[in-house]
Motif scaffolding. Structure first.
Motif, PDB file in Angstrom:
ATOM      1  N   ARG A 184       3.731  -9.958   6.593  1.00 14.72           N
ATOM      2  CA  ARG A 184       4.781 -10.952   6.404  1.00 14.72           C
ATOM      3  C   ARG A 184       4.481 -11.823   5.183  1.00 14.72           C
ATOM      4  O   ARG A 184       3.348 -12.244   4.981  1.00 14.72           O
ATOM      5  N   GLU A 185       5.491 -12.065   4.370  1.00 17.30           N
ATOM      6  CA  GLU A 185       5.405 -12.832   3.130  1.00 17.30           C
ATOM      7  C   GLU A 185       4.552 -12.131   2.061  1.00 17.30           C
ATOM      8  O   GLU A 185       4.254 -12.722   1.026  1.00 17.30           O
ATOM      9  N   GLY A 186       4.167 -10.894   2.315  1.00 18.54           N
ATOM     10  CA  GLY A 186       3.351 -10.168   1.360  1.00 18.54           C
ATOM     11  C   GLY A 186       4.186  -9.512   0.279  1.00 18.54           C
ATOM     12  O   GLY A 186       5.402  -9.361   0.381  1.00 18.54           O
ATOM     13  N   TYR A 187       3.522  -9.073  -0.773  1.00 17.45           N
ATOM     14  CA  TYR A 187       4.198  -8.381  -1.867  1.00 17.45           C
ATOM     15  C   TYR A 187       3.213  -7.479  -2.597  1.00 17.45           C
ATOM     16  O   TYR A 187       1.986  -7.634  -2.474  1.00 17.45           O
ATOM     17  N   THR A 188       3.751  -6.535  -3.315  1.00 14.46           N
ATOM     18  CA  THR A 188       2.967  -5.787  -4.291  1.00 14.46           C
ATOM     19  C   THR A 188       3.676  -5.877  -5.631  1.00 14.46           C
ATOM     20  O   THR A 188       4.907  -5.953  -5.703  1.00 14.46           O
ATOM     21  N   LEU A 189       2.902  -5.904  -6.681  1.00 12.81           N
ATOM     22  CA  LEU A 189       3.427  -5.893  -8.043  1.00 12.81           C
ATOM     23  C   LEU A 189       2.672  -4.820  -8.798  1.00 12.81           C
ATOM     24  O   LEU A 189       1.442  -4.894  -8.935  1.00 12.81           O
ATOM     25  N   THR A 190       3.405  -3.798  -9.242  1.00 13.45           N
ATOM     26  CA  THR A 190       2.801  -2.661  -9.922  1.00 13.45           C
ATOM     27  C   THR A 190       3.514  -2.445 -11.250  1.00 13.45           C
ATOM     28  O   THR A 190       4.747  -2.469 -11.307  1.00 13.45           O
ATOM     29  N   SER A 191       2.745  -2.269 -12.300  1.00 11.61           N
ATOM     30  CA  SER A 191       3.342  -2.017 -13.610  1.00 11.61           C
ATOM     31  C   SER A 191       2.562  -0.922 -14.326  1.00 11.61           C
ATOM     32  O   SER A 191       1.356  -0.763 -14.140  1.00 11.61           O
ATOM     33  N   GLY A 192       3.289  -0.135 -15.130  1.00 14.27           N
ATOM     34  CA  GLY A 192       2.671   0.955 -15.876  1.00 14.27           C
ATOM     35  C   GLY A 192       3.709   1.630 -16.750  1.00 14.27           C
ATOM     36  O   GLY A 192       4.833   1.140 -16.914  1.00 14.27           O
ATOM     37  N   LEU A 193       3.325   2.752 -17.311  1.00 12.89           N
ATOM     38  CA  LEU A 193       4.222   3.497 -18.184  1.00 12.89           C
ATOM     39  C   LEU A 193       4.916   4.610 -17.420  1.00 12.89           C
ATOM     40  O   LEU A 193       4.295   5.316 -16.619  1.00 12.89           O
ATOM     41  N   ARG A 194       6.206   4.760 -17.676  1.00  7.69           N
ATOM     42  CA  ARG A 194       6.966   5.912 -17.201  1.00  7.69           C
ATOM     43  C   ARG A 194       7.513   6.579 -18.455  1.00  7.69           C
ATOM     44  O   ARG A 194       8.491   6.141 -19.045  1.00  7.69           O
ATOM     45  N   GLY A 195       6.794   7.612 -18.882  1.00  7.29           N
ATOM     46  CA  GLY A 195       7.082   8.187 -20.194  1.00  7.29           C
ATOM     47  C   GLY A 195       6.582   7.229 -21.266  1.00  7.29           C
ATOM     48  O   GLY A 195       5.426   6.812 -21.261  1.00  7.29           O
ATOM     49  N   ASP A 196       7.475   6.851 -22.179  1.00  8.82           N
ATOM     50  CA  ASP A 196       7.100   5.921 -23.237  1.00  8.82           C
ATOM     51  C   ASP A 196       7.511   4.484 -22.930  1.00  8.82           C
ATOM     52  O   ASP A 196       7.272   3.581 -23.743  1.00  8.82           O
ATOM     53  N   ALA A 197       8.165   4.267 -21.795  1.00 11.23           N
ATOM     54  CA  ALA A 197       8.686   2.935 -21.480  1.00 11.23           C
ATOM     55  C   ALA A 197       7.925   2.328 -20.305  1.00 11.23           C
ATOM     56  O   ALA A 197       7.346   3.030 -19.477  1.00 11.23           O
ATOM     57  N   ALA A 198       7.972   1.023 -20.245  1.00 13.95           N
ATOM     58  CA  ALA A 198       7.296   0.303 -19.164  1.00 13.95           C
ATOM     59  C   ALA A 198       8.152   0.310 -17.903  1.00 13.95           C
ATOM     60  O   ALA A 198       9.377   0.201 -17.957  1.00 13.95           O
ATOM     61  N   LEU A 199       7.472   0.442 -16.765  1.00 15.46           N
ATOM     62  CA  LEU A 199       8.117   0.340 -15.460  1.00 15.46           C
ATOM     63  C   LEU A 199       7.364  -0.727 -14.669  1.00 15.46           C
ATOM     64  O   LEU A 199       6.132  -0.682 -14.556  1.00 15.46           O
ATOM     65  N   VAL A 200       8.102  -1.688 -14.143  1.00 14.40           N
ATOM     66  CA  VAL A 200       7.520  -2.794 -13.386  1.00 14.40           C
ATOM     67  C   VAL A 200       8.223  -2.846 -12.029  1.00 14.40           C
ATOM     68  O   VAL A 200       9.455  -2.835 -11.962  1.00 14.40           O
ATOM     69  N   VAL A 201       7.426  -2.898 -10.959  1.00 14.75           N
ATOM     70  CA  VAL A 201       7.993  -2.910  -9.614  1.00 14.75           C
ATOM     71  C   VAL A 201       7.494  -4.136  -8.860  1.00 14.75           C
ATOM     72  O   VAL A 201       6.292  -4.360  -8.739  1.00 14.75           O
TER      73      VAL A 201
END
Length: 651
Positions: free
Chosen positions: A123-140
């Protein structure tokens, strides 16, 4: 083996030489950023991501506007100028893609899979993940719930403050369910502006609770049966809405204890009517305060007839019955949203008494507050909290009387030492922590920043790091302003108890310097004296200049206004120490100006000591204290530390 070792050593020497020469760096170094509160887990996946000037924000229509605004602001801080909106994960997006939502959203689950990330579970938790998807950045940004998603956005805001975003994995959740503050002090209540600023601050540090309980609100204590004026309710409605935007629960507290007749149905109905007025504003969390009352007498004859002779046990039973009746009513009105807290009359220590035994009859779902081993405890251990659990029949909610400054021993003080001496692991024994702040809202944030960080992750908490981070927050990351604030925090470091011994000392950093000067003067070594007196001058210059640096560098007008007499006094004390340093240096060199400098220091110190707190803004009033027992003592004793005479060299 010897030959292989020799070759490895040679390779190491070559690499070291290249590093020292600056030729081994292929690009900018990526370092693990600081995030407060400290996340449970945070690891780097790679260097800074190429976010570019264009991004697509993937979010469904259920996400609140405050969370969206935080994400937009974070992207702008990293250089993103244009943001496109989408409801699903695009196949060929232009530039960076940022996906946000709860863990059940299909776009979030798909994006997390692409980055080999995880989904939050607590509860109240989160994840933050970022990296490359191909040549572009993907942030979740994935939240377990709406609160968790908001906290993920707050973390993203901190990550991009440096103007970039690293490839990173963060898995985070709070250790304690309740985190925040209780405006529970005596003296002038905060203004609506103060409270609004405080709610924004609480949201930024992932705190989730604010209790409205100013002791000097007559409609919450002396006139608790009476309705609030409509203008007051309108102002409070604005705060309730602002709290919701910051994912903070606004809790309304009432103090009927001084006059309530527990057995009178009309009084119980008056309490419900008062809560109903706040339920209409959207409040679902309520609080009954039984603190600071005489509980060995009844306020009406009806209680004697219904509950027997007054006493500790009878008072505990009466309060338990009232609390259970109100909680049952709230549950019937608001279901799972209903929340009730109480602070008992015996709110400190864990001694078994008839009162506590009777109070254990309160419904287990009702939160019971406890202030620790004393009203202002010098420390709180896991053992203390376990004893409290036994005494009150549930894990207690800690009402931490720091940094509150409404009692005699704190007169003339801002309490700005770090939040410390609370044992890691308390999250297993407490339901949460609510700090009782000072009459001065903005300066209170220094300690509350720490208490919120501790409540979020007590095992990962570092008091000194959080203390400096609070300074950086106020300074908007400006290095000179941060250092000036740390100087200010040090001279306002003393944290008193209700007794004669403080639980945090006065000006420890300054004291170490002044003790070193006194020791150097006592040794008689000329070189040591010169070095120490040079350091004294540097320290005095820092004290004298800190106030102007803070006034110029801190954007928060509330902090500057509420700290004004302390900043004024600090400047004068700094000038007094400058004059002291010049006097000691002149005497050390056999100069004739030492008496004049030291007399000037005495006069400046007297001016500083005469500055008073701002009328009608603090309780109790009194002269401003700055590094008392350290700075004043040194300046007073300085003339006796070295022979002050005439110039023997004809200067």
């Amino acid at each position: 083996m010897p030959q292989i070792l020799f070759r490895s050593t040679a390779l190491f020497t070559t690499a070291a030489a290249a590093l020292l020469a600056g030729t081994a760096q292929a690009g900018p170094v990526t370092t693990l950023p600081q995030v407060f509160p400290q996340p449970v887990s945070m690891t780097l996946n790679g260097p800074a991501l190429p976010l570019g000037s264009e991004a697509t924000l993937v979010a469904d229509g259920t996400i609140d506007t405050a969370t969206i605004a935080l994400v937009r602001g974070a992207l702008a801080a990293a250089g993103v100028e244009t943001i496109h909106l989408a409801r699903s994960l695009p196949g060929n997006a232009r530039g960076t893609v940022v996906v946000l939502g709860t863990a059940t959203a299909s776009a979030v689950r798909s994006a997390v899979t692409q980055l080999d990330g995880t989904l939050p579970e607590q509860r109240e938790g989160y994840t933050l993940t970022s990296g490359l998807r191909g040549d572009a950045a993907l942030v979740v940004l994935a939240g377990k719930d709406a609160d968790g998603l908001y906290y993920a956005a707050q973390t993203l805001r901190q990550l991009t403050a440096r103007g970039s975003l690293p490839a990173i994995n963060i898995a985070d959740h709070p250790a304690m369910a309740i985190r925040g503050t209780i405006e529970g002090f005596y003296g002038a209540p905060w203004s609506t502006v103060d409270r609004a600023a405080h709610l924004d601050f609480l949201g930024s540090v992932k705190a989730n609770t604010y209790i409205y309980s100013p002791k000097d609100d007559p409609f919450a204590r002396d006139k608790w049966r009476e309705d609030y004026p409509q203008a007051t309710l309108d102002a409070l409605k604005g705060l309730v809405d602002q709290a919701r935007r910051n994912h903070v629960r606004f809790t309304y507290a009432i103090s009927p204890g001084p006059s309530i007749c527990y057995s009178n149905p009309a009084d119980v109905q008056a309490l419900k009517r008062k809560f109903d007025a706040f339920r209409a504003l959207g409040v679902r969390s309520f609080y009954i305060a039984f603190d600071d009352i005489e509980y060995k007498k009844w306020n009406c004859d009806q209680d004697r007839a219904a509950l027997g002779e007054p006493g500790e046990r009878a008072a505990g039973l009466a309060q338990a019955q009232l609390s259970n009746s109100i909680y049952s009513w709230l549950k019937a009105q608001d279901g799972d949203e209903a929340e009730l807290m109480i602070v008992p009359t015996e709110y400190y220590n864990t001694t078994e008494t008839p009162y506590k035994a009777a109070l254990r009859k309160v419904d287990p779902a009702v939160y019971v507050q406890w202030t620790g081993t004393d009203v202002v405890p010098p420390a709180i251990s896991i053992g203390n909290a376990k004893d409290a659990t036994k005494a009150f029949g549930r894990k207690t909610l800690l009402w931490d009387n720091y940094p509150v400054n409404d009692y005699g021993e704190s007169a003339g003080r801002l309490l700005m030492a770090p939040y410390a001496k609370r044992e890691a692991g308390l999250s297993k024994e407490l339901s949460g922590i609510l700090a009782n702040p000072m009459n001065q809202e903005a300066p209170s944030r220094v300690a509350v920043f720490g208490s919120a960080a501790f409540a979020w992750n007590d095992r990962g908490y570092d008091a000194d790091r959080a203390w400096k981070a609070a300074a950086r927050m106020l300074a908007s990351d400006d290095a000179a302003t941060t250092e000036a604030l740390m100087t200010f925090f040090d001279v306002e470091h003393l944290a008193p108890t209700f007794g004669s011994q403080p639980w945090q000392p006065s000006a420890p950093r300054l004291k170490a310097t002044l003790d070193g000067v006194a020791e150097a003067l006592a040794t008689g070594d000329a070189g040591a004296r010169r070095t120490a007196l040079a350091e004294l001058k540097t320290t005095a210059d820092a004290l004298a200049g800190a106030s102007d640096t803070i006034r110029a560098g801190v954007a928060d007008a509330g902090f500057i206004a509420q700290s004004k007499p302390w900043l004024d006094a600090l400047q004068l004390w700094g000038r007094a120490l400058q004059a002291t340093a010049m006097g000691l240096s002149s005497a050390d060199q056999g100069g004739s100006r030492a008496p004049a400098f030291l007399a000037q220091a005495k006069a400046l110190a007297a001016q500083a000591a005469a500055i008073q707190t701002i009328p009608n803004t603090t309780r109790p009033q009194g002269p401003i204290k700055v590094a008392d027992g350290v700075l004043d003592v040194f300046i007073e004793r300085a003339p006796s530390m070295i022979l002050v005479g005439q110039d023997v060299r004809g200067e």
